[in-house]
Design a protein around this motif. Structure first.
Motif, mmCIF file in Angstrom:
data_model
loop_
_atom_site.group_PDB
_atom_site.id
_atom_site.type_symbol
_atom_site.label_atom_id
_atom_site.label_comp_id
_atom_site.label_asym_id
_atom_site.label_seq_id
_atom_site.Cartn_x
_atom_site.Cartn_y
_atom_site.Cartn_z
ATOM 1 N N SER A 138 0.710 -1.352 0.042
ATOM 2 C CA SER A 138 0.163 0.020 0.095
ATOM 3 C C SER A 138 0.917 1.130 0.166
ATOM 4 O O SER A 138 2.098 1.211 0.584
ATOM 5 C CB SER A 138 -0.969 0.103 1.221
ATOM 6 N N SER A 160 2.120 2.432 3.431
ATOM 7 C CA SER A 160 2.985 1.570 3.962
ATOM 8 C C SER A 160 4.462 2.318 3.365
ATOM 9 O O SER A 160 5.483 2.168 4.129
ATOM 10 C CB SER A 160 2.953 0.046 3.717
ATOM 11 N N GLN A 166 0.931 -3.388 10.146
ATOM 12 C CA GLN A 166 0.099 -3.292 9.222
ATOM 13 C C GLN A 166 -0.427 -4.102 7.874
ATOM 14 O O GLN A 166 -1.358 -4.281 7.488
ATOM 15 C CB GLN A 166 0.245 -1.716 8.472
ATOM 16 N N GLU A 167 0.644 -4.783 7.265
ATOM 17 C CA GLU A 167 0.652 -5.738 6.217
ATOM 18 C C GLU A 167 1.737 -6.592 6.123
ATOM 19 O O GLU A 167 3.000 -6.112 6.782
ATOM 20 C CB GLU A 167 0.377 -4.981 5.044
#
Length: 419
Positions: A82, A85, A264-265
């Protein structure tokens, strides 16, 4: 020395057979050293595909897969990163610069790379070599494109030409962004890396050509023309990978751990040198197989020498018997045959090295232009010297077989008639 001079005179008396044997050895040695030199240079070129980058970040998968799509433009990412990120990674402590990369489109089989102008500032290859424009300039307008050297050469593009990007990374695509053509504004110098096979555009351009698209196809009623796209927000939603440079290499492992544990990911950060070594261990089996084949070619050449010497012994029975009758000892006869084998091997090796230097000198411009490999014309390297020593020792051992047969010949056998 007397035995070597006698062996040389003997070979000159049988110059036609000796010349054929010598040529066979020379060609096989040239092939062996040529494969070794190309293998070494190819490995060095592979290892130097990317330099000066401390970390490569992508969606969590595997180091080899990440290197394949992020550096070599082969395969596809399992997921994207993203934009949020990416911004957080760029803002992390010790991060000096970042190069975002967006992949997934192509032009006539060549990958299209969406990136920022930081790519031209920070991408390094070889021994810290920067990218240099052979013609034109970097992309500045939304629909500008900078071509790699191979793209321009194979497709015959010049500055000012229009190109159309296709959706997807395949050689053939039926979904093309024909409503938003690009203009070639720059052509990079050849690097011998995947950069040569890439079309470079801005990240905003990648966003622009996908406006009104969903699921890899344009949606009816949502077509957005090229000029309207300029006025829209073209901030990327996601990217494929990030090249990261740090202001201190001491912080590399700490930052790598932090990215790999990013909450976050799921992300993966790899060290390029380590990942390249792992990737080479996977694809480098072919180089060893080729080297083994070359070694067998040399062995076949030496076996040809063995055959020629053994066959020649039958015609030289009287010659050897006369030498024995003149006082030559069996050990001297053995030394004579081994000396012939040694001279054939040594002269064949020297001829092979000379032939290889000539071939590399003539073919260097073509090899460098097509493959990006610089094949040095200097003296053999350590591994090549070891290969030459192995060939010489093998030639000496091969010469022992006919030498032993000549050693065992008796005076009476040499002077008697065979019916």
């Amino acid at each position: 020395m007397a035995i070597l001079r006698l062996a040389l005179q003997s070979l000159l008396n049988r110059r036609f057979t000796a010349l054929l044997t010598l040529l066979s050895i020379a060609l096989s040695v040239a092939l062996l050293l040529g494969v070794e030199r190309i293998r070494t240079e190819a490995r060095a070129s592979f290892a130097n595909t990317l330099s000066g980058t401390d970390l490569i970040v992508g969606a969590r998968s595997g180091p080899v897969q990440l290197m394949l799509y992020a550096v070599f433009r082969i395969g596809h990412a399992t997921n994207n990163i993203s934009w949020q990120s990416y911004q957080e990674i760029a803002a992390m402590p010790r991060v000096a610069w970042t190069v975002p990369m967006s992949l997934g489109d192509s032009h006539r089989g060549f990958p299209v790379l969406g990136t920022s102008t930081a790519y031209f500032d920070h991408y390094r290859y070889g021994r810290d070599k920067p990218l240099v424009l052979a013609k034109g300039e970097r992309f500045a307008d939304l629909y500008d494109a900078v071509l790699g050297a191979e793209v321009a050469a194979k497709l015959g593009y010049r500055l000012g030409d229009e190109i159309v990007i296709a959706h997807g990374a395949g050689d053939v695509s039926f979904t093309r962004h024909e409503d938003k053509p690009f203009r070639v504004v720059g052509i990079l110098e050849r690097t011998g890396t995947p950069v040569d096979r890439s079309v470079h555009v801005s990240l905003e351009a990648i966003e622009a050509i996908h406006l009104g698209w969903e699921g890899g196809a344009p949606m009816r009623g949502l077509e957005i023309d090229a000029e309207r796209a300029r006025r829209m927000d073209l901030t990327p939603k996601s990217i494929t990978a990030v090249l990261v440079g740090l202001d201190s290499r001491i912080a590399t492992f700490a930052l790598q751990r932090r990215i790999n544990e990013y909450p976050q990911e799921p992300l993966l950060a790899v060290l390029p040198g380590v990942a390249l070594s792992e990737l080479w261990s996977v694809i480098g089996l072919a180089e060893n197989a080729l080297l083994v084949v070359s070694a067998f070619v040399v062995l076949v050449g030496l076996i040809g020498m063995l055959t020629a010497l053994l066959i020649g012994l039958e015609g030289r029975r009287r010659e050897l018997a006369i030498l024995r009758s003149l006082g030559a000892r069996p050990a001297q006869i053995l030394g004579l045959i081994i000396g012939e084998a040694l001279l054939l091997t040594l002269i064949g090796m020297l001829t092979g090295v000379g032939l290889l230097v000539i071939l590399f000198a003539l073919g260097q411009p073509l090899i460098e232009a097509q493959l990006g490999l610089h094949l040095g014309l200097g003296l053999p390297k350590l591994r090549e010297w070891l290969l030459l020593a192995a060939v010489l020792i093998t030639g000496l051992l091969v010469g022992l077989v006919p030498g032993w047969r000549a050693y065992r010949m008796s005076l009476s056998t040499g002077l008697s008639l065979r019916l």
